[in-house]
Design a protein around this motif. Structure first.
Motif, PDB file in Angstrom:
ATOM      1  N   GLN A 248       0.829  -1.208   0.000  1.00  0.00           N
ATOM      2  CA  GLN A 248       0.000   0.000   0.000  1.00  0.00           C
ATOM      3  C   GLN A 248       0.860   1.254   0.000  1.00  0.00           C
ATOM      4  OE1 GLN A 248      -2.259  -0.848   3.501  1.00  0.00           O
ATOM      5  NE2 GLN A 248      -3.336  -2.563   2.537  1.00  0.00           N
ATOM      6  N   TYR A 249       1.953   1.235   0.747  1.00  0.00           N
ATOM      7  CA  TYR A 249       2.840   2.402   0.799  1.00  0.00           C
ATOM      8  C   TYR A 249       3.604   2.587  -0.509  1.00  0.00           C
ATOM      9  CZ  TYR A 249       2.346   2.884   5.910  1.00  0.00           C
ATOM     10  OH  TYR A 249       1.880   3.080   7.185  1.00  0.00           O
ATOM     11  N   THR A 250       4.346   1.567  -0.902  1.00  0.00           N
ATOM     12  CA  THR A 250       5.154   1.709  -2.117  1.00  0.00           C
ATOM     13  C   THR A 250       4.272   1.859  -3.343  1.00  0.00           C
ATOM     14  OG1 THR A 250       5.314  -0.712  -2.379  1.00  0.00           O
ATOM     15  CG2 THR A 250       7.081   0.387  -1.154  1.00  0.00           C
ATOM     16  N   GLY A 251       3.141   1.143  -3.363  1.00  0.00           N
ATOM     17  CA  GLY A 251       2.260   1.192  -4.523  1.00  0.00           C
ATOM     18  C   GLY A 251       1.581   2.531  -4.704  1.00  0.00           C
ATOM     19  N   ASN A 252       1.507   3.321  -3.629  1.00  0.00           N
ATOM     20  CA  ASN A 252       0.899   4.649  -3.702  1.00  0.00           C
ATOM     21  C   ASN A 252       1.928   5.769  -3.577  1.00  0.00           C
ATOM     22  OD1 ASN A 252      -2.181   4.361  -3.870  1.00  0.00           O
ATOM     23  ND2 ASN A 252      -1.665   2.910  -2.248  1.00  0.00           N
ATOM     24  N   GLY A 253       3.199   5.416  -3.694  1.00  0.00           N
ATOM     25  CA  GLY A 253       4.224   6.436  -3.843  1.00  0.00           C
ATOM     26  C   GLY A 253       4.791   7.052  -2.591  1.00  0.00           C
ATOM     27  N   LEU A 254       4.668   6.410  -1.430  1.00  0.00           N
ATOM     28  CA  LEU A 254       5.345   6.878  -0.235  1.00  0.00           C
ATOM     29  C   LEU A 254       6.797   6.416  -0.251  1.00  0.00           C
ATOM     30  CD1 LEU A 254       3.036   6.291   2.874  1.00  0.00           C
ATOM     31  CD2 LEU A 254       3.774   8.467   1.925  1.00  0.00           C
ATOM     32  N   MET A 255       7.704   7.243   0.237  1.00  0.00           N
ATOM     33  CA  MET A 255       9.056   6.757   0.489  1.00  0.00           C
ATOM     34  C   MET A 255       8.972   5.846   1.710  1.00  0.00           C
ATOM     35  SD  MET A 255      12.611   8.449   1.731  1.00  0.00           S
ATOM     36  CE  MET A 255      12.239   7.848   3.381  1.00  0.00           C
ATOM     37  N   ASN A 290      13.774  14.508   6.317  1.00  0.00           N
ATOM     38  CA  ASN A 290      13.036  15.734   6.598  1.00  0.00           C
ATOM     39  C   ASN A 290      13.757  16.946   6.018  1.00  0.00           C
ATOM     40  OD1 ASN A 290      10.688  14.948   7.914  1.00  0.00           O
ATOM     41  ND2 ASN A 290      11.638  14.937   9.938  1.00  0.00           N
ATOM     42  N   GLU A 291      15.066  16.862   5.981  1.00  0.00           N
ATOM     43  CA  GLU A 291      15.881  17.968   5.472  1.00  0.00           C
ATOM     44  C   GLU A 291      16.238  17.810   3.999  1.00  0.00           C
ATOM     45  OE1 GLU A 291      16.527  20.633   7.258  1.00  0.00           O
ATOM     46  OE2 GLU A 291      15.409  19.766   8.935  1.00  0.00           O
ATOM     47  N   HIS A 292      16.013  16.659   3.425  1.00  0.00           N
ATOM     48  CA  HIS A 292      16.389  16.385   2.029  1.00  0.00           C
ATOM     49  C   HIS A 292      15.174  15.814   1.293  1.00  0.00           C
ATOM     50  CE1 HIS A 292      20.208  16.437   4.268  1.00  0.00           C
ATOM     51  NE2 HIS A 292      20.761  16.858   3.136  1.00  0.00           N
ATOM     52  N   ASP A 293      14.196  16.673   1.101  1.00  0.00           N
ATOM     53  CA  ASP A 293      12.927  16.230   0.537  1.00  0.00           C
ATOM     54  C   ASP A 293      13.063  15.740  -0.901  1.00  0.00           C
ATOM     55  OD1 ASP A 293      10.010  15.997   1.051  1.00  0.00           O
ATOM     56  OD2 ASP A 293       9.879  17.355  -0.660  1.00  0.00           O
ATOM     57  N   ASP A 294      13.937  16.358  -1.692  1.00  0.00           N
ATOM     58  CA  ASP A 294      14.109  15.928  -3.081  1.00  0.00           C
ATOM     59  C   ASP A 294      14.590  14.480  -3.152  1.00  0.00           C
ATOM     60  OD1 ASP A 294      13.246  18.330  -4.032  1.00  0.00           O
ATOM     61  OD2 ASP A 294      15.243  19.127  -4.460  1.00  0.00           O
ATOM     62  N   GLU A 295      15.498  14.112  -2.254  1.00  0.00           N
ATOM     63  CA  GLU A 295      15.970  12.723  -2.216  1.00  0.00           C
ATOM     64  C   GLU A 295      14.844  11.782  -1.819  1.00  0.00           C
ATOM     65  OE1 GLU A 295      19.686  11.709  -0.328  1.00  0.00           O
ATOM     66  OE2 GLU A 295      20.364  13.790  -0.474  1.00  0.00           O
ATOM     67  N   ALA A 296      14.050  12.199  -0.857  1.00  0.00           N
ATOM     68  CA  ALA A 296      12.915  11.366  -0.430  1.00  0.00           C
ATOM     69  C   ALA A 296      11.943  11.149  -1.582  1.00  0.00           C
ATOM     70  CB  ALA A 296      12.199  12.019   0.750  1.00  0.00           C
ATOM     71  N   ARG A 297      11.655  12.181  -2.336  1.00  0.00           N
ATOM     72  CA  ARG A 297      10.727  12.055  -3.463  1.00  0.00           C
ATOM     73  C   ARG A 297      11.296  11.147  -4.545  1.00  0.00           C
ATOM     74  NH1 ARG A 297       8.334  17.935  -4.981  1.00  0.00           N
ATOM     75  NH2 ARG A 297       6.929  16.632  -6.234  1.00  0.00           N
ATOM     76  N   THR A 298      12.603  11.222  -4.776  1.00  0.00           N
ATOM     77  CA  THR A 298      13.234  10.355  -5.786  1.00  0.00           C
ATOM     78  C   THR A 298      13.145   8.892  -5.378  1.00  0.00           C
ATOM     79  OG1 THR A 298      14.750  12.092  -6.507  1.00  0.00           O
ATOM     80  CG2 THR A 298      15.386   9.820  -6.972  1.00  0.00           C
ATOM     81  N   ILE A 299      13.463   8.597  -4.112  1.00  0.00           N
ATOM     82  CA  ILE A 299      13.382   7.214  -3.628  1.00  0.00           C
ATOM     83  C   ILE A 299      11.943   6.720  -3.689  1.00  0.00           C
ATOM     84  CG2 ILE A 299      13.636   5.743  -1.587  1.00  0.00           C
ATOM     85  CD1 ILE A 299      16.052   7.485  -0.808  1.00  0.00           C
ATOM     86  N   ALA A 300      11.001   7.588  -3.319  1.00  0.00           N
ATOM     87  CA  ALA A 300       9.592   7.205  -3.353  1.00  0.00           C
ATOM     88  C   ALA A 300       9.159   6.833  -4.769  1.00  0.00           C
ATOM     89  CB  ALA A 300       8.730   8.351  -2.828  1.00  0.00           C
ATOM     90  N   LYS A 301       9.540   7.643  -5.742  1.00  0.00           N
ATOM     91  CA  LYS A 301       9.144   7.366  -7.119  1.00  0.00           C
ATOM     92  C   LYS A 301       9.824   6.109  -7.643  1.00  0.00           C
ATOM     93  CE  LYS A 301       8.534   9.496 -11.652  1.00  0.00           C
ATOM     94  NZ  LYS A 301       8.662  10.739 -12.462  1.00  0.00           N
ATOM     95  N   ASN A 302      11.104   5.934  -7.317  1.00  0.00           N
ATOM     96  CA  ASN A 302      11.816   4.723  -7.753  1.00  0.00           C
ATOM     97  C   ASN A 302      11.176   3.473  -7.162  1.00  0.00           C
ATOM     98  OD1 ASN A 302      13.642   6.304  -9.175  1.00  0.00           O
ATOM     99  ND2 ASN A 302      15.238   6.200  -7.607  1.00  0.00           N
ATOM    100  N   GLY A 303      10.839   3.521  -5.868  1.00  0.00           N
ATOM    101  CA  GLY A 303      10.204   2.371  -5.222  1.00  0.00           C
ATOM    102  C   GLY A 303       8.838   2.079  -5.792  1.00  0.00           C
ATOM    103  N   TRP A 304       8.096   3.140  -6.093  1.00  0.00           N
ATOM    104  CA  TRP A 304       6.772   2.989  -6.722  1.00  0.00           C
ATOM    105  C   TRP A 304       6.897   2.302  -8.080  1.00  0.00           C
ATOM    106  CZ3 TRP A 304       5.362   5.792 -11.214  1.00  0.00           C
ATOM    107  CH2 TRP A 304       4.021   5.689 -11.587  1.00  0.00           C
ATOM    108  N   GLN A 305       7.839   2.754  -8.891  1.00  0.00           N
ATOM    109  CA  GLN A 305       8.036   2.155 -10.214  1.00  0.00           C
ATOM    110  C   GLN A 305       8.446   0.688 -10.097  1.00  0.00           C
ATOM    111  OE1 GLN A 305      10.927   4.949 -11.843  1.00  0.00           O
ATOM    112  NE2 GLN A 305       9.348   5.976 -13.042  1.00  0.00           N
ATOM    113  N   ARG A 306       9.375   0.401  -9.196  1.00  0.00           N
ATOM    114  CA  ARG A 306       9.860  -0.973  -9.012  1.00  0.00           C
ATOM    115  C   ARG A 306       8.728  -1.888  -8.545  1.00  0.00           C
ATOM    116  NH1 ARG A 306      13.447  -4.947 -10.393  1.00  0.00           N
ATOM    117  NH2 ARG A 306      14.244  -6.085  -8.586  1.00  0.00           N
TER     118      ARG A 306
END
Length: 342
Positions: A248-255, A290-306
């Motif tokens: 549910q988390y990875t499939g909906n794009g959460l890091m 919390n301080e590196h939101d761009d990295e969190a968003r990248t990991i979230a999108k990569n995990g979602w795609q995978r």
């Protein structure tokens, strides 16, 4: 082929469990070209008596399942978490529909005695059994007919529709949707550590006093309003075990933050999930992202795609079909495909 799918489709919750794995798997069989008849055992048991009592409706539900099998003439009986269904009922169905194959599944952890008892009851009469735990623990369910395999919690792009990584300014930094966590449990202790470190303003943790679990669209909207999700399950020391929260988390794009002890670092890369080795490191990773939101968003999108690439409903349903009917595997599935036998 015709599939008779026996499971808990939670009709009593009026759509509150629309993201349940049973519905995703049913979709997978359908999208692979099979006809699926859904038999919600608990709901049918309740509806079979004037008092809407599951307890008193068990016998009628078993009789109706046998009649349904005779009428529908399925090629595959796919059954899981179906506590009300007797082993004798499966014997009657196999006798009445001689060509049928029976596959059993269970999403719950094997450290629960009720999971072992429920799965063993039906696995004794099955051609294949599928469990969301890997490793040698599965061998206990094997017999001369039955093979046993791991299978993953799955996603479905028609159900897991949220893209949390697209939210530029989420109201919640971390979301953790537990059931009711008992006081003193590991999950409760970790949740309290997080709140003590970061406060309640941007950390939403359900399943604790004052924050009960939620379901339905409200739950999915909570995911969409967060950046990170903690996937900490009970009993996750078993290889690859996780609740369906992970899908549910990875499939909906959460890091998704997950303990390395689960073994998912053998399937996902470091830029697809946020792994931690202990709970002190978990706190540091939360602080970092919390301080590196761009990295969190990248990991979230990569995990979602995978996740949508390797754990989607069509692939998981296809794997179940191929193992149950002893077909050669048609894909290089990205999860353990060892078949445990006697």
């Amino acid at each position: 082929m015709r599939v008779l799918y026996v499971g808990n489709f939670n009709e009593k919750h009026d759509g509150g469990a629309f993201y349940d794995s049973n519905r995703k798997l049913a979709n997978g069989f359908i999208r692979n070209g099979h006809q699926v008849y859904q038999f919600s055992d608990r709901d049918i048991a309740r509806a079979s008596t004037w008092f809407r009592s599951r307890k008193f409706g068990v016998v009628p539900a078993n009789m109706r399942l046998i009649k349904t099998a005779k009428t529908y003439w399925p090629d595959l009986l796919f059954i899981g978490h179906a506590d009300p269904i007797y082993a004798q009922t499966l014997k009657e169905i196999r006798k009445a529909v001689p060509h049928i194959k029976i596959a059993v599944y269970d999403f719950d952890p094997l450290w629960q005695e009720q999971t072992v008892e429920r799965t063993a009851k039906h696995a004794a009469l099955a051609d294949a059994t599928f469990i969301t735990t890997a490793g040698d623990e599965l061998r206990r369910f094997a017999n001369k007919r039955n093979v046993v395999s791991f299978f993953p919690n799955l996603v479905d792009s028609s159900i897991d529709t949220v893209r949390s990584f697209d939210n530029p300014d989420p109201a919640t930094r971390l979301f953790y949707g537990m059931g009711n966590a008992k006081e003193g449990s590991e999950r409760r202790q970790v949740a309290e550590m997080i709140i003590e470190r970061f406060g309640k303003e941007t950390m939403e943790i359900l399943g604790m006093p004052g924050n009960p679990p939620i379901s339905g669209i409200g739950y999915q909207r909570r995911i969409g309003g967060a950046r990170m999700g903690l996937n900490l399950s009970r009993g996750e020391v078993f290889p690859l075990y996780s609740s369906d929260r992970m899908a549910q988390y990875t499939g909906n794009g959460l890091m998704t933050l997950i303990h390395r002890r689960t073994g998912y670092d053998q399937i996902y890369k470091e830029d697809e999930l946020a792994f931690y080795d202990d709970f002190d490191q978990l706190l540091e990773r939360i602080a970092y992202f919390n301080e590196h939101d761009d990295e969190a968003r990248t990991i979230a999108k990569n995990g979602w795609q995978r996740t949508h690439e390797i754990f989607n409903e069509r692939l998981v349903a296809q794997y179940i079909t191929e193992v149950t009917f002893r077909q050669e595997l048609s894909e290089d599935y990205q999860w353990p495909t060892e078949l445990h036998r006697v």
